[in-house]
Design a protein around this motif. Sequence first.
Motif, PDB file in Angstrom:
ATOM      1  N   SER A  90       0.776  -1.250   0.116  1.00 31.67           N
ATOM      2  CA  SER A  90       0.003  -0.192   0.050  1.00 31.67           C
ATOM      3  C   SER A  90       0.913   1.232  -0.176  1.00 31.67           C
ATOM      4  CB  SER A  90      -0.992  -0.157   1.380  1.00 31.67           C
ATOM      5  OG  SER A  90      -0.040  -0.010   2.374  1.00 31.67           O
ATOM      6  N   THR A  95      -3.101   6.671  -0.741  1.00 34.76           N
ATOM      7  CA  THR A  95      -4.279   6.258   0.006  1.00 34.76           C
ATOM      8  C   THR A  95      -4.290   7.502   0.847  1.00 34.76           C
ATOM      9  OG1 THR A  95      -2.521   5.468   1.674  1.00 34.76           O
ATOM     10  CG2 THR A  95      -3.691   3.823   0.111  1.00 34.76           C
ATOM     11  N   PRO A  98      -8.054   9.279  -0.981  1.00 35.72           N
ATOM     12  CA  PRO A  98      -8.670   8.111  -1.795  1.00 35.72           C
ATOM     13  C   PRO A  98      -9.770   9.003  -2.673  1.00 35.72           C
ATOM     14  CG  PRO A  98      -9.371   8.028   0.506  1.00 35.72           C
ATOM     15  CD  PRO A  98      -8.293   9.210   0.365  1.00 35.72           C
ATOM     16  N   ALA A 114      -6.431   4.493  -4.646  1.00 39.12           N
ATOM     17  CA  ALA A 114      -7.130   4.106  -3.260  1.00 39.12           C
ATOM     18  C   ALA A 114      -8.685   4.754  -3.482  1.00 39.12           C
ATOM     19  CB  ALA A 114      -6.678   4.505  -1.986  1.00 39.12           C
ATOM     20  N   ILE A 132     -11.049   1.939   3.180  1.00 33.89           N
ATOM     21  CA  ILE A 132     -10.262   2.384   2.019  1.00 33.89           C
ATOM     22  C   ILE A 132     -10.133   1.263   1.276  1.00 33.89           C
ATOM     23  CG2 ILE A 132      -8.279   3.683   1.270  1.00 33.89           C
ATOM     24  CD1 ILE A 132     -10.185   5.338   2.879  1.00 33.89           C
ATOM     25  N   LEU A 134      -8.213  -0.600  -1.932  1.00 32.92           N
ATOM     26  CA  LEU A 134      -6.974  -0.647  -2.772  1.00 32.92           C
ATOM     27  C   LEU A 134      -7.252  -1.146  -3.837  1.00 32.92           C
ATOM     28  CD1 LEU A 134      -4.386  -1.752   0.057  1.00 32.92           C
ATOM     29  CD2 LEU A 134      -5.090   0.597  -0.688  1.00 32.92           C
TER      30      LEU A 134
END
Length: 199
Positions: A90, A95, A98, A114, A132, A134
């Motif tokens: 990640s 992230t 997002p 994200a 969140i 991915l």
Amino acid sequence: MNYDLAKWVMNARKQSNLTQEELAEAIGFSGKGSISAIEKGRNKPTFDVMVKIAEVCNYPLPYQNQIINNTANHIQVGGNNFGSVSCYDSDSMDTETPIDLENLPKMKFIKPFAARVPNNDLSYEGIFKNDILLIDPNITVRHGHFVLVLANQNRGLIAKLTIDIKNQKLLKYNENIPEIIPENVKIIGVITGLTRYYV
């Protein structure tokens, strides 16, 4: 959580009233010996074989709806239902910001990113509002994957993808809505992981 895969295969086959030979033939194996070896625990089925058995027998995968570890920062659904990887880097993804699924940016998605889940439509699958996700647009979609779909008015929807024996793609967005064959929708990417923050 450990599953008795031998028992799962036997239960799936018996529920469908198939012999070992009939099941072997239906999933592309030759002879009943391969199914017998699995049911006796001598061989373990691959995930692809399990998907075929689940489809042929109309029997749920043992991993469906099971979260392996919902207290960890990274959550992976058993059987790789969140993608074709069991661990995801990640750090290589954005992230911090997002994307908004209610209004997807008009851009070509070419690298992992994200997105924040806007609702609890898939809570029965272990995906909750504000998780969140991915998302990788470079993974080939497969049966059982969770995917991000571009719908009308640039809205992004998370759905579970089913590919039937006739290779038709079906999407399920909500527990209360049946699977649908999508029209005029585009699959943007495969969900490869999920991060949940606890307050």
